[in-house]
Scaffold this active site. Structure first.
Site, PDB file in Angstrom:
ATOM      1  N   TYR A  19     -25.144  48.176 -27.560  1.00  0.00           N
ATOM      2  CA  TYR A  19     -26.337  48.561 -26.808  1.00  0.00           C
ATOM      3  C   TYR A  19     -26.298  50.069 -26.598  1.00  0.00           C
ATOM      4  O   TYR A  19     -25.398  50.579 -25.927  1.00  0.00           O
ATOM      5  CB  TYR A  19     -26.344  47.815 -25.477  1.00  0.00           C
ATOM      6  CG  TYR A  19     -27.549  48.032 -24.604  1.00  0.00           C
ATOM      7  CD1 TYR A  19     -28.833  47.823 -25.094  1.00  0.00           C
ATOM      8  CD2 TYR A  19     -27.397  48.397 -23.271  1.00  0.00           C
ATOM      9  CE1 TYR A  19     -29.940  47.988 -24.277  1.00  0.00           C
ATOM     10  CE2 TYR A  19     -28.493  48.561 -22.451  1.00  0.00           C
ATOM     11  CZ  TYR A  19     -29.760  48.355 -22.952  1.00  0.00           C
ATOM     12  OH  TYR A  19     -30.853  48.524 -22.127  1.00  0.00           O
ATOM     13  N   TYR A 173     -29.290  36.879 -19.052  1.00  0.00           N
ATOM     14  CA  TYR A 173     -28.227  37.851 -18.765  1.00  0.00           C
ATOM     15  C   TYR A 173     -28.356  38.419 -17.355  1.00  0.00           C
ATOM     16  O   TYR A 173     -27.422  38.400 -16.554  1.00  0.00           O
ATOM     17  CB  TYR A 173     -28.259  38.995 -19.793  1.00  0.00           C
ATOM     18  CG  TYR A 173     -27.248  40.070 -19.482  1.00  0.00           C
ATOM     19  CD1 TYR A 173     -25.931  39.951 -19.916  1.00  0.00           C
ATOM     20  CD2 TYR A 173     -27.581  41.185 -18.720  1.00  0.00           C
ATOM     21  CE1 TYR A 173     -24.986  40.906 -19.604  1.00  0.00           C
ATOM     22  CE2 TYR A 173     -26.645  42.140 -18.397  1.00  0.00           C
ATOM     23  CZ  TYR A 173     -25.343  42.005 -18.839  1.00  0.00           C
ATOM     24  OH  TYR A 173     -24.405  42.948 -18.511  1.00  0.00           O
ATOM     25  N   HIS A 174     -29.533  38.927 -17.034  1.00  0.00           N
ATOM     26  CA  HIS A 174     -29.714  39.585 -15.744  1.00  0.00           C
ATOM     27  C   HIS A 174     -29.737  38.595 -14.586  1.00  0.00           C
ATOM     28  O   HIS A 174     -29.547  38.983 -13.433  1.00  0.00           O
ATOM     29  CB  HIS A 174     -30.990  40.427 -15.755  1.00  0.00           C
ATOM     30  CG  HIS A 174     -30.913  41.588 -16.693  1.00  0.00           C
ATOM     31  ND1 HIS A 174     -31.448  41.542 -17.966  1.00  0.00           N
ATOM     32  CD2 HIS A 174     -30.351  42.810 -16.561  1.00  0.00           C
ATOM     33  CE1 HIS A 174     -31.219  42.698 -18.564  1.00  0.00           C
ATOM     34  NE2 HIS A 174     -30.555  43.475 -17.744  1.00  0.00           N
ATOM     35  N   LYS A 535     -35.602  52.258  -2.624  1.00  0.00           N
ATOM     36  CA  LYS A 535     -35.217  52.427  -4.025  1.00  0.00           C
ATOM     37  C   LYS A 535     -36.200  53.394  -4.671  1.00  0.00           C
ATOM     38  O   LYS A 535     -37.244  52.984  -5.187  1.00  0.00           O
ATOM     39  CB  LYS A 535     -35.216  51.091  -4.762  1.00  0.00           C
ATOM     40  CG  LYS A 535     -33.933  50.297  -4.529  1.00  0.00           C
ATOM     41  CD  LYS A 535     -33.708  49.226  -5.566  1.00  0.00           C
ATOM     42  CE  LYS A 535     -33.496  49.762  -6.958  1.00  0.00           C
ATOM     43  NZ  LYS A 535     -32.297  50.603  -7.118  1.00  0.00           N
ATOM     44  N   ASP A 539     -35.818  52.829 -11.261  1.00  0.00           N
ATOM     45  CA  ASP A 539     -34.693  51.910 -11.401  1.00  0.00           C
ATOM     46  C   ASP A 539     -35.030  50.556 -10.780  1.00  0.00           C
ATOM     47  O   ASP A 539     -35.385  50.473  -9.610  1.00  0.00           O
ATOM     48  CB  ASP A 539     -33.463  52.516 -10.714  1.00  0.00           C
ATOM     49  CG  ASP A 539     -32.298  51.556 -10.655  1.00  0.00           C
ATOM     50  OD1 ASP A 539     -32.160  50.734 -11.584  1.00  0.00           O
ATOM     51  OD2 ASP A 539     -31.529  51.630  -9.681  1.00  0.00           O
ATOM     52  N   HIS A 541     -32.787  47.882 -10.892  1.00  0.00           N
ATOM     53  CA  HIS A 541     -31.576  47.140 -10.524  1.00  0.00           C
ATOM     54  C   HIS A 541     -31.494  47.089  -8.996  1.00  0.00           C
ATOM     55  O   HIS A 541     -31.044  48.028  -8.356  1.00  0.00           O
ATOM     56  CB  HIS A 541     -30.329  47.826 -11.091  1.00  0.00           C
ATOM     57  CG  HIS A 541     -30.163  47.634 -12.559  1.00  0.00           C
ATOM     58  ND1 HIS A 541     -30.470  48.616 -13.467  1.00  0.00           N
ATOM     59  CD2 HIS A 541     -29.740  46.572 -13.291  1.00  0.00           C
ATOM     60  CE1 HIS A 541     -30.226  48.172 -14.698  1.00  0.00           C
ATOM     61  NE2 HIS A 541     -29.796  46.932 -14.613  1.00  0.00           N
TER      62      HIS A 541
END
Length: 662
Positions: A19, A173-174, A535, A539, A541
Site C-alpha cells: 500500500y 478491514y476498517h 477533529k 482525517d 480516523h
C-alpha cells in the site's frame, strides 16, 4: 482415506502488494516502479485525503493535507504521471478509494484508452465500500442512498466494459480497526455486500440472467489480527457464509461464482509505537492466518511496515514487508499442500461458533431493513466494542508485549536517527497547487463545462454515471469539480458518532477516582467540566476521538463531539458556544502542525487563549516540541494508552488553568 493427493506442485502465490503513495504523482510513480522491480506483483494505490473526500489541492479544506497520507490525483494529467512507464493492460491495480471511486476508475480507464489498452484486459479493484466509511473510516461524501446508487452504476458498467475489474471491494478491514469483534466483522461486511447486491438487482441495469456474473465480481478486503486461530477460523467462516448467501438468497448456482475472493492487509491497529521492532513478528503471524488455510487463502496480500505506528514507512521498510511475503511463498513448502486444517474438530467448532454469531447479527440487521438502515446501530456497536478492547489493554486483561507487559527495553537501532521514517516536504503542497492552476488554465473550458453539465444531468436522471465521468476525465475535469457537481445533485452527509451511549467500565476503581475529581473540580468551576473534542481537517480516523469522548463521559464530564471533518473555525465557534474548559484535537493524518496552529490562532483571536488545548495523534518528538511552542498544553500519542490516566491529567490541567485565571 481420501485418494486425493495431499501434496502437489506448488500453487501460484497470491498477489504481492504494498500500500503506497505520497507527496506527488511523480514521486509515487518512482516508488511503484522500484517496488515492481523488487518483485511486487500488484499495485495498491494510497490516495491523499483531499482526493479521497473529493477536493482539489487548492481547496481551503485541503490545506496541510496534500500528499500526507497518499498521493494527490486531481485530473487525468496526474493519473498519467502516476502510471508513467507502467502499462495498465499488464497491471493489476488496487485503488483504495470510496466516495469518488467512479471518478478514479474513470480516469484510470481514460488513461488506458490513451495507452491503447484493451479495456477488457484491465485488472484491478476499487474499494468502493461506503457503508464501512460511515462506520469507521470517514471518507464519505454523499448520503447512503446516492452512494449505493453510484456503486450500482459502477458494477453494472464494469461487468460489460471491464469484466476483469472488481468494481466493489467490501471492506471489513476498517471495521476491525474500529473495534469490531470477529462476529461483527463478518456480519457487518456481509450485510454491506447484501445491500450492494440488492441495489444492483433493484436498479434494473443488469439482466437477471447476468446477475450471477455480477455476484462473482464482488470481492472483499479483510483484516487479519494477531489472534491467529480466531482469524484463520474467521476466514473459513467468511468463505462458507458467502457461499451460503449467494446460493440461498440469490440463487447463484455456479460454485465458482460463489467463491469468496478476498485481499487482505494485516492489522495496523495492533502495531505499537513502543518497542516497534516487535511489529515484525506480529505482521508475520497475521500473514500466516490468511495464507496457511488453502480453502480460505487470500488472493492478494499487502503487509504494513514495522514502523507505521511511528510515521510514514521508508522504501526499505516496505521492501522488508515484501520480502516476508516472498520468503513465505517461495522458500517454504506452504503452497504445495492441500488444506492443512480440513477435518480439525477445533477449527470446525470455532468456525461454527463465529458463523452462528454472525448469522444472528445479520438477522438483526435484516430486521432493520438492511445495512443502509442500520448504520446508527452498527456504529454504536463498534464504539462499544472498541471501548471494551481499549479498556482490556488498560487493565492488562489483554496483553500487548512492550506496552502493558515487559516494557523495559533496549534502545532500538532500527528506529534511531532522524531518517527512521519517511517525511513529506511541506513545500510540495505549494507545487501541487501551482500545477492544478496551470492545468485549469491550459484546458478547453467549453469542453469542461459541457462535460460537467452532462454529468449532473446523468446523476439527476438516474443514467449510469460512468461514461459521462470518462468523458469528463478526458475533457480535463478535476476531482473537486467532479465531486462538486455530484454534491449539487446528491447533497452531503454527516455520519453518526456512536458516542451518545456511555459504555460501562464496571465501576472500575480508577474511573471512580477520576469521576470524584471531575465532581470536585466542577464545583470549583461552578458547572460541569466541559471537554470539547474536535477533529479538524479531512482525517476520518475517528477511533481515538470516539474513545476519548466516551471515557470523558464515563468520568462525568460534559462532552461536546460533533464527529469528523470540522474546520478550525467550526471548532473554535463550538468552543465558544459550549464554554468549553478544554479543547482536545485528534489528528492522525500528519497535518497536526498546520491545523493546530490555525485552531490556536483563532482561539486567541476570539479571546479564548486561556482555554487549554491538548492534542492526540501519531506525532514525532520534533513536532511535539513545535506544538508546545505554539501553546499546546499536552500531547498524547499511542504510547499513552491508559485513557483514564489521560482523563485525570485533563482534570488537573483544567483546575490549574482555572486557578491561574482566578
Amino acid at each position: 482415506m481420501s485418494a486425493k493427493p495431499y501434496q502437489h506442485a506448488p500453487d501460484a502465490p497470491w498477489i504481492f502488494r504494498t500500500y503506497a503513495g505520497h507527496s506527488t504523482a511523480e514521486k509515487s510513480n518512482a516508488l511503484y516502479r522500484a517496488n515492481l522491480a523488487k518483485g511486487q506483483t500488484g499495485l495498491s494505490v494510497a490516495f491523499d485525503l483531499p482526493t479521497q473526500t473529493g477536493y482539489d489541492p487548492d481547496h481551503i479544506l485541503s490545506r496541510g493535507e496534500v500528499g500526507k497520507v497518499g498521493v494527490p490525483i486531481s485530473h487525468l494529467g496526474d493519473m498519467r504521471q502516476l502510471f508513467d512507464q507502467i502499462p495498465l493492460e499488464q497491471s493489476n491495480t488496487s485503488m483504495t478509494i470510496n466516495a469518488p471511486a467512479a471518478w478514479l476508475l474513470a480516469m484510470y480507464v481514460a488513461l488506458a484508452d490513451e495507452q491503447g489498452a484493451d479495456r477488457k484486459l484491465l485488472q484491478g479493484t476499487t474499494q468502493n465500500d461506503l457503508i464501512k466509511e460511515y462506520l469507521s473510516r470517514g471518507t464519505y461524501i454523499f448520503p447512503p442512498g446516492p452512494s449505493l446508487r453510484l456503486i450500482g452504476d459502477m458494477i453494472a458498467w464494469c461487468y460489460l466494459e471491464v469484466p476483469k475489474w472488481n468494481p466493489m471491494n467490501v471492506c471489513s478491514y476498517h471495521l476491525q480497526e474500529a473495534g469490531a469483534t470477529p462476529e461483527q466483522e463478518l456480519a457487518f461486511a456481509l450485510a454491506t455486500a447484501i445491500s450492494v447486491l440488492d441495489t444492483v438487482r433493484a436498479g434494473g441495469q443488469v439482466p437477471e440472467q447476468d446477475f450471477e456474473i455480477v455476484a462473482s465480481r464482488i470481492s472483499f478486503f479483510v483484516n487479519a489480527g494477531v489472534r491467529f486461530v480466531t482469524e484463520l477460523c474467521k476466514m473459513r467462516s467468511f468463505t462458507r457464509l458467502w457461499d451460503q448467501i449467494l446460493l440461498e438468497r440469490y440463487g447463484v448456482q455456479d460454485k465458482k461464482a460463489r467463491r469468496f475472493r478476498y485481499g487482505v492487509q494485516v492489522n495496523s491497529l495492533g502495531l505499537t509505537e513502543q518497542q516497534p521492532e516487535n511489529n515484525v513478528y506480529r505482521i508475520l503471524i497475521e500473514a500466516l492466518a490468511v495464507t496457511l488455510s488453502k480453502d480460505a487463502r487470500c488472493r492478494a496480500l499487502q503487509l504494513p511496515a514495522w514502523n507505521e505506528a511511528l510515521g510514514l514507512p521508508r522504501p526499505f521498510d516496505q521492501q522488508w514487508s515484501l520480502r516476508l511475503q516472498q520468503v513465505l511463498a517461495y522458500e517454504t513448502d506452504l503452497l504445495e499442500y492441500e488444506d492443512l486444517f480440513e477435518g480439525s474438530h477445533v477449527v470446525e467448532a470455532k468456525v461454527a461458533e463465529l458463523s452462528k454469531g454472525a448469522l444472528e447479527q445479520l438477522a438483526l440487521i435484516d430486521g432493520m431493513g438492511g445495512a443502509q438502515n442500520a448504520i446508527d446501530y452498527m456504529k454504536t456497536e463498534l464504539v462499544a466494542s472498541n471501548a471494551k478492547r481499549v479498556r482490556s489493554v488498560e487493565t492488562g486483561d489483554m496483553t500487548v508485549v512492550g506496552v502493558n507487559r515487559w516494557t523495559d527495553t533496549e534502545a532500538s537501532p532500527l528506529s534511531a536517527g532522524e531518517s527512521s521514517i519517511e517525511t513529506v516536504d511541506p513545500r510540495l503542497e505549494a507545487g501541487v497547487v501551482e500545477r492544478i492552476k496551470a492545468w485549469r488554465a491550459a484546458r478547453d473550458d467549453g469542453a469542461v463545462q459541457a462535460a460537467l453539465t452532462d454529468l449532473k444531468a446523468a446523476a439527476a436522471s438516474g443514467r449510469n454515471i460512468m461514461e459521462p465521468s470518462i468523458i469528463a476525465a478526458k475533457a480535463g475535469v478535476t476531482t473537486g469539480e467532479w465531486s462538486g457537481a455530484l454534491r449539487e445533485v446528491f447533497g452531503e452527509y454527516r455520519g453518526p458518532t456512536g458516542v451518545a451511549v456511555v459504555v460501562s467500565t464496571g465501576e472500575a476503581e480508577d474511573v471512580e477516582a477520576v469521576k470524584r475529581e471531575v465532581e470536585r473540580v466542577s464545583e470549583v468551576l461552578g458547572r460541569t467540566l466541559t471537554y470539547l473534542v474536535g477533529k479538524p481537517g479531512l482525517d476520518g480516523h475517528s477511533n481515538g476521538a470516539e474513545q476519548i469522548a466516551t471515557r470523558a463521559r464515563a468520568v462525568g464530564m460534559e462532552v461536546v463531539y460533533d464527529g469528523i471533518r470540522s474546520t478550525p473555525e467550526e471548532i473554535v465557534r463550538r468552543a465558544k458556544e459550549s464554554r468549553a474548559h478544554v479543547v482536545g484535537l485528534s489528528i492522525l493524518s500528519g497535518s497536526h502542525l498546520d491545523l493546530v496552529q490555525e485552531v490556536v490562532r483563532l482561539m486567541r483571536a476570539e479571546g479564548l487563549g486561556d482555554i487549554p488545548v491538548v492534542v492526540g495523534g501519531i506525532i514525532p518528538d520534533a513536532d511535539a516540541l513545535i506544538l508546545k511552542q505554539m501553546g499546546v498544553a499536552r500531547i498524547y500519542t499511542p504510547k499513552d494508552f491508559k485513557i483514564t490516566d489521560i482523563m485525570g491529567d485533563i482534570v488537573r490541567l483544567v483546575e490549574g488553568a482555572a486557578l491561574v485565571e482566578a
